[in-house]
Write a protein that holds these residues in place. Structure first.
Motif, PDB file in Angstrom:
ATOM      1  N   VAL A   1      -8.241  -2.774   0.978  1.00 39.23           N
ATOM      2  CA  VAL A   1      -7.356  -1.755   1.576  1.00 39.23           C
ATOM      3  C   VAL A   1      -6.398  -0.875   0.571  1.00 39.23           C
ATOM      4  CG1 VAL A   1      -6.720  -3.353   3.597  1.00 39.23           C
ATOM      5  CG2 VAL A   1      -5.266  -3.392   1.582  1.00 39.23           C
ATOM      6  N   VAL A   2      -6.045   0.246   0.944  1.00 37.15           N
ATOM      7  CA  VAL A   2      -5.223   1.286   0.301  1.00 37.15           C
ATOM      8  C   VAL A   2      -3.915   1.270   0.845  1.00 37.15           C
ATOM      9  CG1 VAL A   2      -5.169   3.447  -0.630  1.00 37.15           C
ATOM     10  CG2 VAL A   2      -7.397   2.270  -0.566  1.00 37.15           C
ATOM     11  N   VAL A   3      -2.939   1.017  -0.123  1.00 37.07           N
ATOM     12  CA  VAL A   3      -1.667   0.983   0.588  1.00 37.07           C
ATOM     13  C   VAL A   3      -0.820   2.453  -0.250  1.00 37.07           C
ATOM     14  CG1 VAL A   3       0.399   0.067   0.801  1.00 37.07           C
ATOM     15  CG2 VAL A   3      -1.495  -1.096   0.923  1.00 37.07           C
ATOM     16  N   GLU A   4      -0.190   3.340   0.310  1.00 31.76           N
ATOM     17  CA  GLU A   4       0.499   4.387  -0.186  1.00 31.76           C
ATOM     18  C   GLU A   4       2.047   4.529   0.235  1.00 31.76           C
ATOM     19  OE1 GLU A   4       1.351   9.120   0.463  1.00 31.76           O
ATOM     20  OE2 GLU A   4      -0.625   8.338   1.167  1.00 31.76           O
ATOM     21  N   GLY A   5       3.050   4.163  -0.838  1.00 32.18           N
ATOM     22  CA  GLY A   5       4.177   4.232  -0.454  1.00 32.18           C
ATOM     23  C   GLY A   5       5.059   3.689  -1.604  1.00 32.18           C
ATOM     24  N   PRO A   6       6.224   3.103  -1.565  1.00 30.22           N
ATOM     25  CA  PRO A   6       7.061   3.149  -0.231  1.00 30.22           C
ATOM     26  C   PRO A   6       7.717   4.348  -0.221  1.00 30.22           C
ATOM     27  CG  PRO A   6       8.114   2.208  -2.150  1.00 30.22           C
ATOM     28  CD  PRO A   6       7.047   2.710  -2.725  1.00 30.22           C
ATOM     29  N   TYR A   7       8.019   4.334   1.296  1.00 25.89           N
ATOM     30  CA  TYR A   7       8.834   5.786   1.855  1.00 25.89           C
ATOM     31  C   TYR A   7       9.932   5.281   2.732  1.00 25.89           C
ATOM     32  CZ  TYR A   7       4.717   8.477   0.420  1.00 25.89           C
ATOM     33  OH  TYR A   7       3.572   9.242  -0.472  1.00 25.89           O
TER      34      TYR A   7
ATOM     35  N   ARG B   1       1.359   7.334  -5.398  1.00 22.78           N
ATOM     36  CA  ARG B   1       1.897   6.443  -4.815  1.00 22.78           C
ATOM     37  C   ARG B   1       1.015   5.378  -3.956  1.00 22.78           C
ATOM     38  NH1 ARG B   1       7.207   7.499  -4.918  1.00 22.78           N
ATOM     39  NH2 ARG B   1       7.761   6.037  -3.013  1.00 22.78           N
ATOM     40  N   LYS B   2      -0.495   5.547  -4.385  1.00 22.25           N
ATOM     41  CA  LYS B   2      -1.285   4.668  -3.858  1.00 22.25           C
ATOM     42  C   LYS B   2      -1.538   3.362  -4.706  1.00 22.25           C
ATOM     43  CE  LYS B   2      -3.633   8.127  -0.952  1.00 22.25           C
ATOM     44  NZ  LYS B   2      -4.626   8.815  -0.542  1.00 22.25           N
ATOM     45  N   ALA B   3      -1.882   2.262  -4.110  1.00 22.90           N
ATOM     46  CA  ALA B   3      -2.140   1.125  -4.765  1.00 22.90           C
ATOM     47  C   ALA B   3      -3.538   0.467  -3.753  1.00 22.90           C
ATOM     48  CB  ALA B   3      -1.422   0.059  -4.592  1.00 22.90           C
ATOM     49  N   VAL B   4      -4.125  -0.223  -4.437  1.00 27.28           N
ATOM     50  CA  VAL B   4      -5.470  -1.037  -3.821  1.00 27.28           C
ATOM     51  C   VAL B   4      -5.076  -2.426  -3.667  1.00 27.28           C
ATOM     52  CG1 VAL B   4      -7.937  -1.393  -4.021  1.00 27.28           C
ATOM     53  CG2 VAL B   4      -7.036   0.948  -4.863  1.00 27.28           C
ATOM     54  N   GLY B   5      -5.399  -2.943  -2.740  1.00 31.95           N
ATOM     55  CA  GLY B   5      -5.378  -4.464  -2.496  1.00 31.95           C
ATOM     56  C   GLY B   5      -6.463  -4.811  -1.580  1.00 31.95           C
ATOM     57  N   VAL B   6      -6.418  -6.309  -1.307  1.00 34.41           N
ATOM     58  CA  VAL B   6      -7.426  -6.866  -0.364  1.00 34.41           C
ATOM     59  C   VAL B   6      -6.278  -7.728   0.685  1.00 34.41           C
ATOM     60  CG1 VAL B   6      -9.074  -7.045  -2.019  1.00 34.41           C
ATOM     61  CG2 VAL B   6      -7.339  -9.172  -1.685  1.00 34.41           C
ATOM     62  N   ILE B   7      -6.985  -7.922   1.944  1.00 33.62           N
ATOM     63  CA  ILE B   7      -6.292  -8.656   2.884  1.00 33.62           C
ATOM     64  C   ILE B   7      -6.409 -10.062   2.379  1.00 33.62           C
ATOM     65  CG2 ILE B   7      -6.335  -9.706   5.442  1.00 33.62           C
ATOM     66  CD1 ILE B   7      -7.442  -6.767   6.296  1.00 33.62           C
ATOM     67  N   GLU B   8      -5.479 -10.909   2.403  1.00 35.49           N
ATOM     68  CA  GLU B   8      -5.268 -12.228   2.156  1.00 35.49           C
ATOM     69  C   GLU B   8      -4.875 -13.205   3.255  1.00 35.49           C
ATOM     70  OE1 GLU B   8      -3.352 -13.990  -1.927  1.00 35.49           O
ATOM     71  OE2 GLU B   8      -2.032 -13.421  -0.418  1.00 35.49           O
ATOM     72  N   THR B   9      -4.176 -12.646   4.203  1.00 36.42           N
ATOM     73  CA  THR B   9      -4.143 -13.514   5.372  1.00 36.42           C
ATOM     74  C   THR B   9      -3.904 -12.677   6.658  1.00 36.42           C
ATOM     75  OG1 THR B   9      -1.547 -13.517   5.164  1.00 36.42           O
ATOM     76  CG2 THR B   9      -2.712 -15.379   4.000  1.00 36.42           C
ATOM     77  N   LEU B  10      -4.411 -13.098   7.745  1.00 35.07           N
ATOM     78  CA  LEU B  10      -4.486 -12.675   8.928  1.00 35.07           C
ATOM     79  C   LEU B  10      -3.908 -13.592  10.196  1.00 35.07           C
ATOM     80  CD1 LEU B  10      -7.671 -10.788   9.088  1.00 35.07           C
ATOM     81  CD2 LEU B  10      -5.512  -9.480   9.074  1.00 35.07           C
ATOM     82  N   ARG B  11      -2.854 -13.176  11.057  1.00 40.15           N
ATOM     83  CA  ARG B  11      -2.467 -14.194  11.994  1.00 40.15           C
ATOM     84  C   ARG B  11      -2.144 -13.296  13.136  1.00 40.15           C
ATOM     85  NH1 ARG B  11       2.776 -18.096  12.341  1.00 40.15           N
ATOM     86  NH2 ARG B  11       2.275 -19.285  14.227  1.00 40.15           N
TER      87      ARG B  11
END
Length: 447
Positions: A311-317, A225-235
């Motif tokens: 980043v690594v995101v695991e889910g959804p839960y 249930r893991k997906a890889v991504g990158v940070i696109e925006t920060l505020r």
């Protein structure tokens, strides 16, 4: 029935089921044939209860999404995992006392020694290798040391000030301790139990628990249930110390419902933390999180994260999904409990979901830009937005709720925020006859 009541029922059912199979597995005279035989039966009973509770706790720790619907979501059944872990540790203490306390009592002269075989009785001569006989000593020693380590690790898990970066590896070590206790149980369990009702149930629980423990030790929990991504925006909103993080996924994501959460690993050795998604799924590979600076880790994120970071995101839960039988709903977000409702507003605005909804946001740290964004989403979704700033408006209670939303008793209540706040509201509502099944509370406390 509320989700918490259902969890309590499941917890009791586990203890009752283990007790019943134990009673069905022993001759009744074992309970009435003197102290020493009773003590022997209690040793096995406490051992069965302890390893049974620990087995289910380890299975739940592996995040089996198949039981989320039954137990109300991962945030809910982690509470059951916690109860079972505590129960397993306490039952292990009782097991240890059943084994050792009578020996101390005999040494002090408070208890008559166990009767010995009659003089001249012929003992069986061991023939060949038998692990159930030859490994009893090592199984006993490993079990005792495993018991001591279990108590230490459970205590650390319950100690809220124990740093999260140490909590994860320490909690993972519990899986190794569990495997030691499984070995202890298999070798030292009286062979008669394996042919009785207790045998098949224990085998099933220990096999499933062992698989879950190995998955944990190999760090394979949630891998599928893991997906890889990158940070696109920060505020960063300085007024309320909330960091908005936008992530663009580069691998497959199954989609999510508004109100669900995910484990996010930003790297740096801290491990994955659970955060509620504040974005509805638009099939564009983008996720958003609003992270409140509450502890050392989250307070440091604004200074550590950067656009383009992996980043690594695991889910959804989770099952905090605004479903239920009542279309009329009231959403109450306390502090960062507003997160699932932000995603809910987006989903309503995009899909034109029917239903009358009031959103009440209570906060001690108002941030104008943050609040304006929520208000705009509420307007687009056709949701009535109520803002309560605690310093000037006080805290939301049942009387204030009735003034703001007179027909509250006809709605389904969805609450996310501080547990004590939610529990107080739920108790006040139930005192007025509100059905517990219509109060949906996110239990976002995974420790």
């Amino acid at each position: 029935m509320s989700v918490v009541a259902r969890l309590k029922l499941v917890f009791i059912a586990i203890l009752v089921a283990l007790t019943v199979v134990w009673l069905l597995s022993i001759p009744m005279e074992a309970l009435t044939s003197g102290f020493w035989r009773l003590r022997n039966s209690l040793i096995y009973y406490s051992g069965i209860l302890a390893i049974g509770c620990l087995s289910v706790a380890v299975i739940l720790a592996a995040r089996p999404v198949q039981v989320e619907g039954l137990l109300g979501g991962l945030d809910k059944f982690y509470r059951l995992h916690k109860w079972l872990g505590i129960a397993g540790a306490l039952l292990s203490v009782f097991h240890w006392l059943c084994e050792n306390a009578p020996r101390w009592a005999v040494q002090q002269g408070w208890l008559a020694p166990r009767p010995r075989p009659p003089v001249g009785a012929v003992a069986d001569v061991p023939v060949g290798f038998d692990p159930f006989r030859d490994w009893r000593g090592i199984a006993g020693d490993l079990g005792e040391w495993g018991f001591y380590l279990l108590l230490v690790l459970v205590t650390l898990a319950l100690w809220k000030k124990f740093p999260y970066r140490f909590f994860l590896p320490a909690h993972r070590l519990l899986s190794a301790v569990y495997l030691v206790l499984v070995f202890h149980s298999i070798i030292l369990m009286d062979r008669s139990y394996w042919a009785q009702p207790a045998g098949p149930l224990l085998i099933l629980l220990m096999m499933a628990g062992s698989v879950a423990a190995i998955i944990s030790l190999l760090r394979r929990i949630g891998t599928a249930r893991k997906a890889v991504g990158v940070i696109e925006t920060l505020r960063f909103h300085e007024d309320n110390a909330v960091l908005d993080v936008g992530i663009r996924l580069t691998t497959a994501w199954p989609g999510h419902q508004a109100g669900q959460f995910a484990f996010v690993d930003f790297g740096g050795g801290e491990g994955a933390h659970p955060f509620t998604m504040t974005s509805a799924w638009q099939r564009d590979g983008r996720l958003a999180f609003s992270i409140k600076g509450l502890g050392d880790y989250t307070r440091g994120l604004p200074h550590q994260l950067f656009a383009g970071q992996s980043v690594v995101v695991e889910g959804p839960y989770g099952r905090f999904d605004f479903g239920g039988v009542r279309r009329r709903q009231i959403w109450i977000g306390g502090g960062m409990g507003i997160s699932p409702f932000i995603a809910g507003l987006q989903a309503m605005g995009q899909r034109h979901i029917e239903g009358k909804v009031d959103l009440i946001y209570t906060t001690r740290a108002p941030a104008a830009a943050f609040i304006d964004a929520i208000r705009n989403l509420a307007e687009k979704a056709g949701v009535r937005f109520h803002l309560m700033i605690e310093q000037q408006d006080g805290r939301l209670d049942i009387n204030r709720l009735e003034q703001m939303v007179p027909d509250w008793a006809e709605a389904g209540i969805w609450f996310a925020g501080p547990p004590a706040f939610g529990n107080a509201l739920r108790s006040a509502m139930e005192a007025r006859g509100f059905p517990p099944s219509q109060f949906h509370q996110e239990l976002f406390d995974l420790r």
